[in-house]
Structure formats: C-alpha cells, structure tokens
Write a protein that holds these residues in place. Sequence first.
Motif, short mmCIF file in Angstrom:
data_model
loop_
_atom_site.label_atom_id
_atom_site.label_comp_id
_atom_site.label_asym_id
_atom_site.label_seq_id
_atom_site.Cartn_x
_atom_site.Cartn_y
_atom_site.Cartn_z
N TYR A 98 58.86 54.13 65.16
CA TYR A 98 59.09 55.52 64.76
C TYR A 98 59.69 55.61 63.36
CZ TYR A 98 57.78 57.28 69.27
OH TYR A 98 57.05 57.62 70.38
N LYS A 99 59.26 56.65 62.63
CA LYS A 99 59.81 56.92 61.30
C LYS A 99 60.76 58.11 61.40
CE LYS A 99 55.50 59.34 60.19
NZ LYS A 99 54.30 59.27 59.33
N THR A 100 61.71 58.14 60.48
CA THR A 100 62.70 59.20 60.44
C THR A 100 62.43 60.07 59.23
OG1 THR A 100 64.31 57.69 61.43
CG2 THR A 100 65.17 59.70 60.39
N ILE A 144 63.33 64.16 68.63
CA ILE A 144 62.52 62.95 68.78
C ILE A 144 61.23 63.33 69.50
CG2 ILE A 144 62.42 60.66 69.84
CD1 ILE A 144 65.52 60.61 69.62
N ASP A 145 60.10 62.85 68.98
CA ASP A 145 58.84 63.16 69.64
C ASP A 145 58.88 62.66 71.08
OD1 ASP A 145 55.96 64.08 69.47
OD2 ASP A 145 55.73 62.02 70.20
N ALA A 197 60.64 66.79 71.97
CA ALA A 197 59.64 67.85 71.92
C ALA A 197 58.35 67.23 71.38
CB ALA A 197 60.10 68.99 71.02
N PRO A 198 57.21 67.89 71.63
CA PRO A 198 55.94 67.37 71.10
C PRO A 198 55.80 67.73 69.61
CG PRO A 198 55.55 69.37 72.36
CD PRO A 198 57.02 69.06 72.49
N ILE A 199 56.40 66.90 68.74
CA ILE A 199 56.42 67.24 67.31
C ILE A 199 55.50 66.36 66.46
CG2 ILE A 199 58.72 68.26 67.38
CD1 ILE A 199 59.78 65.60 66.15
N ALA A 200 54.76 65.44 67.09
CA ALA A 200 53.85 64.57 66.35
C ALA A 200 52.41 65.02 66.50
CB ALA A 200 53.98 63.12 66.83
#
Length: 169
Positions: free
Chosen positions: A59-61, A127-128, A164-167
């Motif tokens: 994961y990237k920040t 976080i996704d 949450a679904p953020i990707a």
Amino acid sequence: MSKKAKNAKGKGSTPATLQLENAGVAFTLHEYEHSNDHMDDGYGVEAATKLGYDQHQVYKTLLADTGDELVTAVVPVSGHLDMKALAAAVGAKKAQMADPKKAMRQTGYVVGGISPLGQKTHHRTVIDEGALAFDEMLVSGGKRGLSIGVAPKDLIAVLNAVTAPIATW
C-alpha cells in the motif's frame, strides 16, 4: 531483500516503527535498495517488485486536501486513489492531492517514503477496505527502501483509521 523481526532497532528505526513499538503491535521490516531508475512505475511498485509481494498487498500513502483538512489515504500500489470516494468517506464535498511540499512538511517524510504511521502531524486516515482481505499488508516504513509488514486490523487500530472503498483500477 532483508526482513527483520519486530522491534529490530538500528538503521530501520523511524517514527513509523517507533509508533508501532510504543503501541505494542507486531510488525516486520522489509528493506530493499531503492533506485531512481524505476520512477515511471512509482515507489510502491518498486517496493512490491523488489520485495516479491503482490502489488495488491503493498500500500502507498497519499495525502489529500479536502479544503478543510488534510487526510491520509492508504491504497494499493496497483491502483489509484478515488478522490470522490475519499471525500465521501470523510464527509467532505471534494478532495484533491495535497501539494507534495506541503505533504512532506505535514508528515515529516519525503515523497516516496511517506508512512501513515509516525507522521509529524496526525491526520484522519482512510485505508482502502481491500486491505482487510490480507493477514499482512505492507506500508512505507518512513523512508525510501523500507516497508513495514503489519496486520490491517492493527494498523487501523493504531491510526484510529476507517476503511472505505477508496481505490480504483
């Protein structure tokens, strides 16, 4: 590739690892030789490739600006941050990427080494939700060439984060 056990002190010690140590959270350190030759793919893809991990597990920040606050977003290196979804997750009307110089000032880290942990100024973190599919996820350890392996539930707890679904892909 190098892997160190929890609480390994020395050159891998960063504010990110110190936050996990202080919280009593188990983690592993994964070090690799960073190279600028890969920059078409990005820092996170370099980490996944050099460490031999699936790009969905690394994961990237990213730091986003909603106009009212800066928000830390953590998404797989294989995807992109969906700004509308991030804004919705934090109750904002919109979000956009924060200026890289501002991100470095606020987090205390350099671009390519920004960790969601140990930031100079704590920001709300999303976080996704895909991270929950893994027993271990990798996030930046606070410098280029260093990743931290941690259980998603532990990362969420330490950061007081939401999922949450953020990707998007």
